[in-house]
Design a protein around this motif. Structure first.
Motif, PDB file in Angstrom:
ATOM      1  N   ARG A 171       9.368  43.552  11.965  1.00  0.00           N
ATOM      2  CA  ARG A 171       9.038  42.202  11.486  1.00  0.00           C
ATOM      3  C   ARG A 171       8.104  42.247  10.273  1.00  0.00           C
ATOM      4  O   ARG A 171       8.163  41.373   9.403  1.00  0.00           O
ATOM      5  CB  ARG A 171       8.437  41.382  12.628  1.00  0.00           C
ATOM      6  CG  ARG A 171       9.520  40.820  13.525  1.00  0.00           C
ATOM      7  CD  ARG A 171       9.053  40.519  14.923  1.00  0.00           C
ATOM      8  NE  ARG A 171      10.180  40.081  15.744  1.00  0.00           N
ATOM      9  CZ  ARG A 171      11.089  40.912  16.250  1.00  0.00           C
ATOM     10  NH1 ARG A 171      11.022  42.203  16.007  1.00  0.00           N
ATOM     11  NH2 ARG A 171      12.090  40.443  16.978  1.00  0.00           N
ATOM     12  N   GLU A 217       9.700  37.076  21.138  1.00  0.00           N
ATOM     13  CA  GLU A 217      10.128  37.127  19.726  1.00  0.00           C
ATOM     14  C   GLU A 217       9.243  36.269  18.828  1.00  0.00           C
ATOM     15  O   GLU A 217       8.745  36.729  17.798  1.00  0.00           O
ATOM     16  CB  GLU A 217      11.581  36.637  19.596  1.00  0.00           C
ATOM     17  CG  GLU A 217      12.606  37.545  20.211  1.00  0.00           C
ATOM     18  CD  GLU A 217      12.970  38.698  19.291  1.00  0.00           C
ATOM     19  OE1 GLU A 217      12.761  38.540  18.076  1.00  0.00           O
ATOM     20  OE2 GLU A 217      13.418  39.738  19.796  1.00  0.00           O
ATOM     21  N   SER A 266       6.702  37.623  15.912  1.00  0.00           N
ATOM     22  CA  SER A 266       6.910  37.238  14.508  1.00  0.00           C
ATOM     23  C   SER A 266       5.660  36.582  13.942  1.00  0.00           C
ATOM     24  O   SER A 266       5.286  36.814  12.785  1.00  0.00           O
ATOM     25  CB  SER A 266       8.097  36.285  14.387  1.00  0.00           C
ATOM     26  OG  SER A 266       9.282  36.957  14.724  1.00  0.00           O
ATOM     27  N   ALA A 268      13.299  38.774  24.937  1.00  0.00           N
ATOM     28  CA  ALA A 268      13.425  37.816  23.835  1.00  0.00           C
ATOM     29  C   ALA A 268      12.340  36.752  23.846  1.00  0.00           C
ATOM     30  O   ALA A 268      12.037  36.149  22.812  1.00  0.00           O
ATOM     31  CB  ALA A 268      14.812  37.165  23.889  1.00  0.00           C
TER      32      ALA A 268
END
Ligand code: FEO
Length: 396
Positions: free
Chosen positions: A274, A381, A385, A378
């Motif tokens: 990321r 995520e 980020s 997930a």
């Protein structure tokens, strides 16, 4: 001039150590290390500048004799008492009983403390001088760079500075001693950064005070106690040490993690991906189970951003991560952005405890601090980020 002659009055009498595995019992020496020492031969008197580690004393004494021939040294100047340099003192005193030890009051106290000897001595203070006949030694007190007694010695007529550990680096010498005799002496720079990070980093303020004192001298040659003699690259070396002393760094991120089963490692790798998406182009990842601590510290000195990821282990920070945190905080590292992440199996503690450790330190703590249960899924995520974005913004 033989290859050890550096100037008309200065010769090199130091030694290479390619045997000792750990400097200070802590820091790996994959490229070895030198214990640099110098002979200053004036028309009336001779001074040795610093000694070496005890086991290398026979080689050191042979070097001095080869340089001096029939002459004998009158003074042993001790710029620094750490035993990688002072270990030779007892045998030097035995070899040349009339020699006078030159140091400040703290130096001479340490000589007595470490070696139980009270040699003939000359106690010097700031700006004192000793004449060797046609050349003069001037003493510059540089306390806490990086020990209390540390000082430097200037050979005035030749603008040679004997700087102790300052401007030094890890790495043995491959024949050539002076940087200008090497194809590219910059190859020592990474080992200079690692040396600084491990040995000196806590004392940057005092290195800066030393710089203030040195500014008025037009120094041409830097003779430190470790690594090459710096002449052609002296300004670059001075600049690198200055930058490190100020904790200046490049816009990159070091990601350091501990991981038992690979889950925290996956979190670290995901953050790196990321960060690339955020435009960060300098990223270094270290697994603390395999990366030497000294390599990690050197990278933390190089880059503005740091991410630390730890599993919770017995309700605590994973031990190698705790050791890293102690090393970072103990060095007073500042002006760095820090993201903290972690993982746990049934009860998370590592992230909370890491944040508490770094609260109020020189590391600016960023939000958020992702902490995942078991594997990376997930649902983390967005938080990951956001952490990458915060780091990327902080290092701009
Ligand atoms: Fe190379 Fe601080 O001793």
């Amino acid at each position: 001039m033989n290859r050890l002659a550096l100037t008309p009055h200065v010769s090199y009498c130091g030694v290479n150590d390619r045997t000792t595995p750990l400097f200070e019992g802590l820091w790996p020496l994959p490229k070895g290390v030198t214990y640099n020492s110098y002979v200053v031969a004036g028309s009336e008197a001779v001074a040795l500048i610093d000694g070496c580690e005890a086991g290398y004393t026979p080689e050191y004494i042979d070097n001095v004799k080869a340089i001096l021939g029939e002459r004998t040294p009158d003074y042993l100047v001790i710029n620094h008492m750490e035993p990688d340099h002072s270990g030779a003192i007892p045998r030097i005193l035995a070899e040349w009983p009339a020699i006078k030890v030159v140091g400040n009051s703290k130096t001479l106290d340490m000589v007595r403390g470490f070696y139980r000897v009270v040699p003939d001595s000359v106690e010097v203070k700031e700006n004192d001088t000793i004449s060797l006949g046609d050349v003069t030694l001037r003493f510059i007190m540089t306390p806490m760079a990086h020990w209390p007694e540390t000082m430097m010695t200037l050979l005035e007529e030749e603008a040679v500075l004997f700087s102790g550990d300052v401007f030094g680096c890890f790495g043995a010498l491959d024949g050539a001693i002076v940087d200008s005799d090497m194809a590219d002496a910059r190859r020592f720079f990474p080992e200079m950064e690692r040396y600084y990070a491990c040995i000196v980093a806590k004392y940057g303020t005092f290195v800066l005070k030393a710089y203030d004192k040195l500014a008025k001298f037009n120094i041409q040659t830097l003779c430190s106690t470790h690594g090459p003699v710096w002449r052609s690259l002296r300004d670059e070396v001075g600049g690198l040490w200055l930058r490190m002393a100020k904790f200046e760094a490049n816009p990159g991120v070091v990601i350091v993690y501990g991981s038992m089963y690979g889950n925290t490692a996956a979190l670290a790798e995901a953050l790196a991906a990321r960060l690339v998406e955020e435009g960060v182009r300098e990223i270094r990842i270290h697994n603390l189970s395999t990366s030497p601590l000294s390599d990690v510290l050197a990278d933390v000195m190089r880059f503005k951003g740091l991410a630390i990821a730890s599993p919770t282990y017995n309700t605590e920070i994973f031990p190698p991560v705790a050791t890293l945190a102690q090393a970072l905080l103990g060095r007073g590292i500042k002006d760095r952005a820090l993201a903290v992440m972690g993982s746990f199996t049934w009860g998370g503690q590592a992230v909370r405890k890491l944040r508490a450790l770094f609260e109020g330190s020189g590391f600016a703590l960023l939000d958020p601090s992702p902490e995942m249960k078991q594997a990376l899924l997930a649902d983390k995520e967005a938080e990951l980020s956001a952490t990458a974005h915060a780091l990327a913004e902080a290092i701009k």
